[in-house]
Design an enzyme around this catalytic site. Structure first.
Site, PDB file in Angstrom:
ATOM      1  N   ARG A 119       0.809  -1.228   0.000  1.00  0.00           N
ATOM      2  CA  ARG A 119       0.000   0.000   0.000  1.00  0.00           C
ATOM      3  C   ARG A 119       0.836   1.268   0.000  1.00  0.00           C
ATOM      4  NH1 ARG A 119      -2.945  -3.394   3.542  1.00  0.00           N
ATOM      5  NH2 ARG A 119      -4.887  -4.112   2.588  1.00  0.00           N
ATOM      6  N   LYS A 141       1.558  11.217 -10.661  1.00  0.00           N
ATOM      7  CA  LYS A 141       0.615  10.379 -11.399  1.00  0.00           C
ATOM      8  C   LYS A 141       1.341   9.105 -11.803  1.00  0.00           C
ATOM      9  CE  LYS A 141      -2.997  12.947 -13.817  1.00  0.00           C
ATOM     10  NZ  LYS A 141      -3.469  13.343 -15.162  1.00  0.00           N
ATOM     11  N   GLU A 183       5.884  18.311 -24.669  1.00  0.00           N
ATOM     12  CA  GLU A 183       5.400  18.673 -23.338  1.00  0.00           C
ATOM     13  C   GLU A 183       5.904  20.052 -22.914  1.00  0.00           C
ATOM     14  OE1 GLU A 183       3.159  17.252 -21.587  1.00  0.00           O
ATOM     15  OE2 GLU A 183       3.008  15.209 -22.366  1.00  0.00           O
ATOM     16  N   LYS A 225       4.610  22.664 -14.068  1.00  0.00           N
ATOM     17  CA  LYS A 225       3.943  21.476 -13.537  1.00  0.00           C
ATOM     18  C   LYS A 225       3.956  21.476 -12.018  1.00  0.00           C
ATOM     19  CE  LYS A 225       2.986  16.701 -14.101  1.00  0.00           C
ATOM     20  NZ  LYS A 225       3.146  15.459 -14.876  1.00  0.00           N
ATOM     21  N   GLU A 235      -6.005  15.968  -9.120  1.00  0.00           N
ATOM     22  CA  GLU A 235      -6.733  16.363 -10.329  1.00  0.00           C
ATOM     23  C   GLU A 235      -8.227  16.556 -10.076  1.00  0.00           C
ATOM     24  OE1 GLU A 235      -5.283  15.163 -14.453  1.00  0.00           O
ATOM     25  OE2 GLU A 235      -7.146  14.022 -14.275  1.00  0.00           O
ATOM     26  N   ARG A 239      -5.435  20.894 -12.077  1.00  0.00           N
ATOM     27  CA  ARG A 239      -4.481  19.970 -12.680  1.00  0.00           C
ATOM     28  C   ARG A 239      -4.926  19.490 -14.058  1.00  0.00           C
ATOM     29  NH1 ARG A 239      -0.786  15.345  -9.789  1.00  0.00           N
ATOM     30  NH2 ARG A 239       0.173  14.576 -11.694  1.00  0.00           N
ATOM     31  N   ASN A 243      -3.658  18.364 -19.157  1.00  0.00           N
ATOM     32  CA  ASN A 243      -4.121  17.421 -20.176  1.00  0.00           C
ATOM     33  C   ASN A 243      -4.301  18.078 -21.540  1.00  0.00           C
ATOM     34  OD1 ASN A 243      -4.307  15.132 -18.453  1.00  0.00           O
ATOM     35  ND2 ASN A 243      -6.233  15.911 -17.626  1.00  0.00           N
ATOM     36  N   HIS A 246      -3.951  16.093 -24.698  1.00  0.00           N
ATOM     37  CA  HIS A 246      -3.739  14.697 -24.334  1.00  0.00           C
ATOM     38  C   HIS A 246      -4.923  13.781 -24.618  1.00  0.00           C
ATOM     39  CE1 HIS A 246      -0.109  16.165 -22.608  1.00  0.00           C
ATOM     40  NE2 HIS A 246       0.199  15.018 -22.057  1.00  0.00           N
ATOM     41  N   HIS A 250      -3.689  10.682 -26.509  1.00  0.00           N
ATOM     42  CA  HIS A 250      -3.712   9.333 -25.952  1.00  0.00           C
ATOM     43  C   HIS A 250      -4.487   8.374 -26.867  1.00  0.00           C
ATOM     44  CE1 HIS A 250      -2.797  10.518 -21.489  1.00  0.00           C
ATOM     45  NE2 HIS A 250      -1.749  10.562 -22.274  1.00  0.00           N
ATOM     46  N   HIS A 262       5.273   9.353 -27.551  1.00  0.00           N
ATOM     47  CA  HIS A 262       4.235  10.118 -26.866  1.00  0.00           C
ATOM     48  C   HIS A 262       4.179  11.552 -27.395  1.00  0.00           C
ATOM     49  CE1 HIS A 262       1.757  11.571 -23.518  1.00  0.00           C
ATOM     50  NE2 HIS A 262       2.642  12.535 -23.329  1.00  0.00           N
TER      51      HIS A 262
END
Length: 358
Positions: A119, A141, A183, A225, A235, A239, A243, A246, A250, A262
């Site tokens: 965990r 993330k 990015e 960032k 998010e 945040r 994206n 994205h 994606h 990417h």
């Protein structure tokens, strides 16, 4: 060792992003004091660097190495299970730590493995690509891909430190450097116009990994960032602006079975987002043209086959950013003025895609 820039990430889980040269030599200083074991997760091209870390840390901790597939091939549940197996067989405890050594896919995987073992155990991210340095390794993330889409399984798990050692870029092919700059461009459009101005002034200097402008661009992107995730770690609001480009990007990666870089997919996604922003009545046409011009100067693609729209739309509808069946896109009212566009009519989306389609 040269001068070090320390960029703090604050909020619920605080840590520092350290930027400079030769910083990997000081990795031991950022490991948890109680750690007895460290699992270094790395891709095959970084085997020599991983072995060097083992020798460097000998006497301080026991170093275990997990070599995983390169790029998006690492972000599969079977690969995570391989790492968990190593940890289980070596009695890896909660006081031990994971090190992610590699590009964005490797650091995504390393963060996910650390977040899920017992965990949650500490993870130190050591990105070795521009993409990893300015985006994937910063922000906490973590995620893996499924057959249905990218990053659909994951967790928010902040690293205990991020080491951005610019010397690690020395052997990276220039096309990988340029792909990572997608990015950087994103950070310019959503928050820091100076980034765009530096790229427009002289793209060859801006992308020369030995130039001070290159380092400035890396640091400016990290600061963008860091500021965003400090205010919104999980998010719930701001945040989401990260994206930008994205959602479609994606979907393109998924359509290409993750064989595309990417940055190439995100570049097309940003052109689409810019066109959508313009159709929504906000972004001026000259900024759409500017988007294309800057991306083209980095030799990044700005178009995608028109006939792929239905496949891409179906993938976007499964995207993790979708809410109650409604697609959500980040658009711009102008440079550094992002916002969320909710429930856009499919005809407007297709109209924006027609401007991207080839």
């Amino acid at each position: 060792m040269t001068d070090i820039t320390v960029i703090p990430v604050t909020g619920a889980s605080s840590y520092d992003v350290r930027v400079g040269r030769g910083l990997v030599a000081d990795l031991a200083a950022v490991l948890p004091p109680a750690a007895a074991k460290v699992l270094v997760i790395h891709a095959p091209p970084l085997a020599a660097q991983a072995e060097a870390l083992r020798e460097q840390l000998a006497g301080r901790v026991e170093v275990l190495l997990a070599e995983v597939p390169d790029a998006e091939g690492a972000k599969r549940i079977e690969v995570a299970a391989f790492c968990w197996q190593i940890m289980g067989q070596t009695d890896f405890t909660r006081t031990d730590a994971v090190v992610g050594l590699g590009g964005g896919a490797t650091t995504d995987l390393a963060g996910f493995v650390a977040a899920t073992w017992l965990r949650g155990v500490a993870v130190v991210q050591v990105p070795t690509t521009v993409l990893g340095m300015v985006d994937a390794a910063v922000g906490g993330k973590t995620g893996i891909n499924t057959a249905e889409g990218k990053n659909l399984v994951g967790a928010f798990w902040a690293p205990s430190a991020v080491i951005v050692d610019l010397d690690l870029l020395a052997e990276l092919p220039q096309n990988e450097i340029l792909a990572g700059f997608a990015e950087v461009v994103k950070c310019g459009f959503i928050a820091d116009p100076v980034i765009l101005e530096l790229l427009e002034a002289d793209v060859s200097v801006a992308t020369d990994r030995e130039s001070p402008i290159f380092r400035e661009l890396i640091e400016r992107s990290i600061r963008v960032k860091a500021a965003v995730v400090s205010d919104d770690f999980t998010e719930q609001g701001q945040r989401e602006i990260l994206n930008y480009g994205h959602t479609l990007g994606h979907a393109i990666e998924h359509a290409e079975r993750y064989r595309w870089r990417h940055g190439a997919a995100i570049a097309i996604g940003m052109v689409f987002a810019a066109e959508l922003s313009h159709l929504a009545g906000s972004l001026p046409a000259e900024q759409v043209d500017r988007t294309r011009r800057i991306l083209a100067s980095l030799t990044l693609p700005t178009g995608y086959p028109l006939g792929r729209w239905k496949t891409l739309l179906a993938t976007m509808q499964r995207d993790k950013k979708t809410r109650a069946g409604m697609l959500r896109f980040i658009v711009l009212d102008d440079v550094a003025r992002p916002r969320v566009l909710n429930g856009t009519d499919e005809s407007m989306l297709f109209a924006a895609y027609q401007e991207v389609g080839e």
